[in-house]
Design a protein around this motif. Structure first.
Motif, PDB file in Angstrom:
ATOM      1  N   THR A  28       0.846  -1.195   0.000  1.00  0.00           N
ATOM      2  CA  THR A  28       0.000   0.000   0.000  1.00  0.00           C
ATOM      3  C   THR A  28       0.876   1.237   0.000  1.00  0.00           C
ATOM      4  OG1 THR A  28      -1.814  -1.086   1.187  1.00  0.00           O
ATOM      5  CG2 THR A  28      -1.732   1.309   1.285  1.00  0.00           C
ATOM      6  N   LEU A  29       0.563   2.165  -0.884  1.00  0.00           N
ATOM      7  CA  LEU A  29       1.253   3.454  -0.958  1.00  0.00           C
ATOM      8  C   LEU A  29       0.210   4.555  -0.842  1.00  0.00           C
ATOM      9  CD1 LEU A  29       3.586   2.757  -4.029  1.00  0.00           C
ATOM     10  CD2 LEU A  29       4.200   2.598  -1.611  1.00  0.00           C
ATOM     11  N   ARG A  30       0.360   5.390   0.185  1.00  0.00           N
ATOM     12  CA  ARG A  30      -0.549   6.518   0.370  1.00  0.00           C
ATOM     13  C   ARG A  30       0.276   7.792   0.503  1.00  0.00           C
ATOM     14  NH1 ARG A  30      -3.488   4.800   5.630  1.00  0.00           N
ATOM     15  NH2 ARG A  30      -4.443   6.865   5.452  1.00  0.00           N
ATOM     16  N   GLN A  31       0.067   8.687  -0.411  1.00  0.00           N
ATOM     17  CA  GLN A  31       0.722   9.995  -0.419  1.00  0.00           C
ATOM     18  C   GLN A  31       2.248   9.874  -0.372  1.00  0.00           C
ATOM     19  OE1 GLN A  31      -2.128  12.725   1.226  1.00  0.00           O
ATOM     20  NE2 GLN A  31      -0.493  14.062   1.954  1.00  0.00           N
ATOM     21  N   CYS A  32       2.770   8.984  -1.183  1.00  0.00           N
ATOM     22  CA  CYS A  32       4.223   8.858  -1.370  1.00  0.00           C
ATOM     23  C   CYS A  32       4.542   9.509  -2.713  1.00  0.00           C
ATOM     24  CB  CYS A  32       4.647   7.389  -1.343  1.00  0.00           C
ATOM     25  SG  CYS A  32       4.384   6.587   0.254  1.00  0.00           S
ATOM     26  N   ASN A  33       4.904  10.777  -2.681  1.00  0.00           N
ATOM     27  CA  ASN A  33       4.869  11.588  -3.895  1.00  0.00           C
ATOM     28  C   ASN A  33       6.126  11.538  -4.749  1.00  0.00           C
ATOM     29  OD1 ASN A  33       2.213  12.538  -3.495  1.00  0.00           O
ATOM     30  ND2 ASN A  33       2.954  14.010  -1.973  1.00  0.00           N
ATOM     31  N   LYS A  34       7.134  10.778  -4.321  1.00  0.00           N
ATOM     32  CA  LYS A  34       8.317  10.617  -5.165  1.00  0.00           C
ATOM     33  C   LYS A  34       8.290   9.313  -5.966  1.00  0.00           C
ATOM     34  CE  LYS A  34      11.594  13.581  -2.712  1.00  0.00           C
ATOM     35  NZ  LYS A  34      12.921  13.673  -2.044  1.00  0.00           N
ATOM     36  N   VAL A  35       7.283   8.512  -5.742  1.00  0.00           N
ATOM     37  CA  VAL A  35       7.116   7.283  -6.510  1.00  0.00           C
ATOM     38  C   VAL A  35       6.284   7.611  -7.747  1.00  0.00           C
ATOM     39  CG1 VAL A  35       6.312   4.901  -6.492  1.00  0.00           C
ATOM     40  CG2 VAL A  35       7.245   5.913  -4.405  1.00  0.00           C
ATOM     41  N   THR A  36       6.704   7.122  -8.910  1.00  0.00           N
ATOM     42  CA  THR A  36       6.042   7.445 -10.171  1.00  0.00           C
ATOM     43  C   THR A  36       5.553   6.171 -10.872  1.00  0.00           C
ATOM     44  OG1 THR A  36       7.989   7.252 -11.610  1.00  0.00           O
ATOM     45  CG2 THR A  36       7.726   9.317 -10.378  1.00  0.00           C
ATOM     46  N   ASP A  37       5.027   6.363 -12.065  1.00  0.00           N
ATOM     47  CA  ASP A  37       4.586   5.222 -12.871  1.00  0.00           C
ATOM     48  C   ASP A  37       5.739   4.267 -13.184  1.00  0.00           C
ATOM     49  OD1 ASP A  37       2.021   6.119 -12.858  1.00  0.00           O
ATOM     50  OD2 ASP A  37       2.009   6.864 -14.924  1.00  0.00           O
ATOM     51  N   ASN A  38       6.955   4.790 -13.221  1.00  0.00           N
ATOM     52  CA  ASN A  38       8.104   3.909 -13.475  1.00  0.00           C
ATOM     53  C   ASN A  38       8.271   2.887 -12.353  1.00  0.00           C
ATOM     54  OD1 ASN A  38       8.758   5.241 -15.859  1.00  0.00           O
ATOM     55  ND2 ASN A  38      10.071   6.732 -14.817  1.00  0.00           N
ATOM     56  N   GLY A  39       8.013   3.316 -11.130  1.00  0.00           N
ATOM     57  CA  GLY A  39       8.067   2.379 -10.008  1.00  0.00           C
ATOM     58  C   GLY A  39       6.983   1.324 -10.109  1.00  0.00           C
ATOM     59  N   MET A  40       5.792   1.727 -10.590  1.00  0.00           N
ATOM     60  CA  MET A  40       4.711   0.769 -10.783  1.00  0.00           C
ATOM     61  C   MET A  40       5.053  -0.230 -11.880  1.00  0.00           C
ATOM     62  SD  MET A  40       2.537   1.662  -8.471  1.00  0.00           S
ATOM     63  CE  MET A  40       4.064   1.977  -7.554  1.00  0.00           C
ATOM     64  N   ALA A  41       5.807   0.220 -12.873  1.00  0.00           N
ATOM     65  CA  ALA A  41       6.221  -0.687 -13.946  1.00  0.00           C
ATOM     66  C   ALA A  41       7.099  -1.812 -13.409  1.00  0.00           C
ATOM     67  CB  ALA A  41       6.950   0.094 -15.036  1.00  0.00           C
ATOM     68  N   GLU A  42       7.937  -1.472 -12.418  1.00  0.00           N
ATOM     69  CA  GLU A  42       8.766  -2.507 -11.793  1.00  0.00           C
ATOM     70  C   GLU A  42       7.889  -3.567 -11.118  1.00  0.00           C
ATOM     71  OE1 GLU A  42      11.927  -2.942 -11.946  1.00  0.00           O
ATOM     72  OE2 GLU A  42      12.517  -1.086 -12.930  1.00  0.00           O
ATOM     73  N   LEU A  43       6.837  -3.110 -10.450  1.00  0.00           N
ATOM     74  CA  LEU A  43       5.928  -4.048  -9.798  1.00  0.00           C
ATOM     75  C   LEU A  43       5.212  -4.921 -10.817  1.00  0.00           C
ATOM     76  CD1 LEU A  43       4.254  -1.691  -7.135  1.00  0.00           C
ATOM     77  CD2 LEU A  43       6.370  -3.009  -6.932  1.00  0.00           C
ATOM     78  N   ALA A  44       4.807  -4.303 -11.933  1.00  0.00           N
ATOM     79  CA  ALA A  44       4.095  -5.055 -12.970  1.00  0.00           C
ATOM     80  C   ALA A  44       4.990  -6.114 -13.600  1.00  0.00           C
ATOM     81  CB  ALA A  44       3.564  -4.093 -14.030  1.00  0.00           C
ATOM     82  N   ARG A  45       6.245  -5.776 -13.808  1.00  0.00           N
ATOM     83  CA  ARG A  45       7.166  -6.738 -14.414  1.00  0.00           C
ATOM     84  C   ARG A  45       7.388  -7.956 -13.520  1.00  0.00           C
ATOM     85  NH1 ARG A  45       9.517  -2.153 -16.992  1.00  0.00           N
ATOM     86  NH2 ARG A  45      10.702  -1.547 -15.129  1.00  0.00           N
ATOM     87  N   SER A  46       7.327  -7.744 -12.214  1.00  0.00           N
ATOM     88  CA  SER A  46       7.587  -8.860 -11.302  1.00  0.00           C
ATOM     89  C   SER A  46       6.418  -9.846 -11.249  1.00  0.00           C
ATOM     90  CB  SER A  46       7.856  -8.328  -9.899  1.00  0.00           C
ATOM     91  OG  SER A  46       6.664  -7.855  -9.299  1.00  0.00           O
ATOM     92  N   GLN A  47       5.195  -9.343 -11.491  1.00  0.00           N
ATOM     93  CA  GLN A  47       3.986 -10.185 -11.421  1.00  0.00           C
ATOM     94  C   GLN A  47       3.933 -10.967 -10.112  1.00  0.00           C
ATOM     95  OE1 GLN A  47       1.249 -10.594 -13.849  1.00  0.00           O
ATOM     96  NE2 GLN A  47       2.176  -8.570 -14.145  1.00  0.00           N
ATOM     97  N   LYS A  48       4.263 -10.294  -9.033  1.00  0.00           N
ATOM     98  CA  LYS A  48       4.398 -10.967  -7.741  1.00  0.00           C
ATOM     99  C   LYS A  48       3.298 -10.602  -6.755  1.00  0.00           C
ATOM    100  CE  LYS A  48       7.821 -11.452  -4.038  1.00  0.00           C
ATOM    101  NZ  LYS A  48       9.171 -11.070  -3.590  1.00  0.00           N
ATOM    102  N   LEU A  49       2.843  -9.372  -6.803  1.00  0.00           N
ATOM    103  CA  LEU A  49       1.913  -8.886  -5.790  1.00  0.00           C
ATOM    104  C   LEU A  49       0.504  -9.442  -5.978  1.00  0.00           C
ATOM    105  CD1 LEU A  49       2.830  -5.099  -5.435  1.00  0.00           C
ATOM    106  CD2 LEU A  49       3.409  -6.969  -3.878  1.00  0.00           C
ATOM    107  N   GLU A  50      -0.104  -9.830  -4.847  1.00  0.00           N
ATOM    108  CA  GLU A  50      -1.515 -10.201  -4.847  1.00  0.00           C
ATOM    109  C   GLU A  50      -2.386  -8.948  -4.793  1.00  0.00           C
ATOM    110  OE1 GLU A  50      -2.872 -13.212  -4.985  1.00  0.00           O
ATOM    111  OE2 GLU A  50      -1.026 -14.409  -4.921  1.00  0.00           O
ATOM    112  N   SER A  51      -1.926  -7.932  -4.023  1.00  0.00           N
ATOM    113  CA  SER A  51      -2.744  -6.744  -3.800  1.00  0.00           C
ATOM    114  C   SER A  51      -1.878  -5.490  -3.820  1.00  0.00           C
ATOM    115  CB  SER A  51      -3.473  -6.860  -2.452  1.00  0.00           C
ATOM    116  OG  SER A  51      -4.098  -5.651  -2.102  1.00  0.00           O
TER     117      SER A  51
END
Length: 478
Positions: A414-437
């Protein structure tokens, strides 16, 4: 199904847990309707309830074996139909002989007379009152006297309840194992000392007040000059303790709990003003069974004249060394300026030492400006970390996302109001295909498009949260 014997039908009904499924089942046939009604032991009703005596008699007669009843009028308006009143509680008490658990929320028409009827419910073990404005100490006392086996009592926003005989009675003759008092103006932390010997049996206790506790020079509103404070109290059975939004003075009020608890498994201290590090270290050293710790802190002027949160890495070290079963940790910091990291008494190294020393499964860091990407790299080596929530952590960037996704057991982020994280960081998560939520709220550089595919289940909102919501602070001054 009509040919099945009734005991087998009853066993089928018992295995159905969803209320909607039970309601659908009762429509199949008269036989199933009868069997379902006889075996239903719980019901939840609210604004749609017809409060007339005839309707209530019909309802409770249909379900003769109800053990758990919840009546909730949240959202009720004066233009709506009338609420359940004292007569309704009389019908309930006289038609539900097995009643053991009753919850009443936003019930404005119920007063002490209604609670008096509950004294006939000899099996009642749990009573939860949430915003019952007409109920006073007289009603609570009647329940205390009549319901000898009551073990759970919740009083939330019951403004007319004060500190009369009911506390002393429960302490001397009752068997309460769980007591929750929230936002009851007439009950101070000092009044609860009247519970006396009852503390020895208590396993769960919560006390919360709301008001101007967040102000820098706030004074405890419940201090009474000349009050005969006494602390010769045993609380060895207490396993679950939550103190929220209170101001303590040395050796006064509920502060005594921190010096006496030995068996705590769950500890929540939320913006408790007046904490001393030495007593917290001693508490952690005594309570080796701690499994959950939540500390919500704000900076104050400390004994060493520093302006910071009351606890430092010394407290975290005591936790790390003395609590080998610690699994859930929350550290929240409010009103700490990111430009002045010393306002947080903990350091990144102190937090990481705790996480690496204990079998942490769930971690929430809120306002932790002292956590950087290199700290996320260390967190990624936590072998049991399954759930991570970062709130208002302004120093974390996309590099931190690249590190944390390598945590071997991480399933929920969960990320709430973490304003230095961008779509590029989300791309890393998507590539891993690891997270359930994955939950992303109020992170202004993360888009809805960016979170797609980053986890099996994604919740996204671009809305910014208020300070009250973000830090769980009630800013309404009474």
């Amino acid at each position: 199904m009509e040919d099945l014997p009734e005991p087998l039908l009853a066993e089928i009904v018992k295995r159905i847990t969803q209320t909607s499924d039970l309601n659908s089942l009762s429509l199949v046939s008269k036989q199933l309707c009868t069997v379902e009604a006889e075996h239903r032991d719980a019901i939840r009703i609210g604004r749609g309830l017809n409060p007339s005596t005839e309707a209530l008699v019909s309802l409770f007669s249909r379900f003769p074996n109800l053990a758990k009843v919840e009546i909730d009028y949240s959202g009720w308006k004066s233009t709506d139909a009338e609420q359940l009143n004292n007569q309704g509680l009389y019908v309930l008490s006289s038609h539900c002989p097995s009643l053991s658990d009753l919850a009443l929320s936003f019930c404005s028409y119920i007063d002490d007379t209604g609670l008096g009827y509950l004294s006939d419910c000899k099996k009642l073990r749990s009573l939860r009152l949430n915003r019952a404005p007409a109920v006073t100490s007289t009603g609570i006392f009647r329940v205390a006297v009549g319901c000898r086996y009551l073990s759970v009592l919740h009083l939330v926003d019951c403004k007319a309840v004060d500190n009369r005989e009911w506390l002393e009675y429960f302490g001397r003759y009752g068997s309460l194992g769980e007591l929750v008092v929230k936002d009851c103006d007439g009950i101070s932390q000092y009044d609860l000392l009247k519970f006396g010997a009852g503390w020895a049996n208590l396993q769960k206790f919560e006390f919360e007040i709301n008001g101007d506790y967040f102000m820098l020079f706030a004074r405890d509103p419940s201090i009474v000059s000349g009050y005969p404070y006494s602390y010769d109290i045993c609380c060895d059975s207490l396993k679950d303790l939550r103190l929220a939004h209170i101001i303590t003075n040395e050796e006064i009020g509920l502060r005594f709990l921190l010096g006496k608890c030995k068996a705590l498994e769950t500890l929540y201290l939320e913006y408790v003003i007046g904490l001393h590090e030495n007593e917290m270290i001693s508490l952690f050293q005594r309570c080796s069974n701690l499994k959950t710790v939540s500390l919500r802190l704000r900076p104050l002027r400390c004994d060493d004249f520093e302006y910071r949160t009351a606890l430092t890495d010394a407290s975290l070290k005591a936790l790390a060394v003395s609590c080998p079963m610690l699994q859930v940790v929350e550290l929240t910091f409010a009103f700490c300026d990111p430009d002045w990291p010393t306002e947080i008494g903990f350091t990144q190294e102190g937090i990481l030492t705790l996480i690496q020393s204990c079998p942490i499964h769930a971690l929430l860091l809120n306002g932790a400006s002292i956590l950087y990407d290199e700290g996320m790299k260390c967190l990624s080596s936590s072998p049991l970390l399954e759930k991570l929530e970062l709130v208002d952590c302004c120093s974390i960037t996309d590099a931190g996302m690249n590190f944390i996704i390598q945590a071997p057991c991480l399933r929920s982020l969960t990320l709430r109001q973490c304003n230095k994280v961008t779509d590029n960081g989300m791309a890393e998560l998507a590539r891993s295909q690891k997270l359930e939520s994955l939950t992303v709220i109020g992170c202004r550089r993360i888009s809805l498009k960016g979170v797609r595919g980053a986890a099996k289940t994604v919740r996204y909102s671009a809305e910014f949260e208020s300070l009250e919501s973000l830090k769980a602070i009630n800013m309404n001054i009474k």
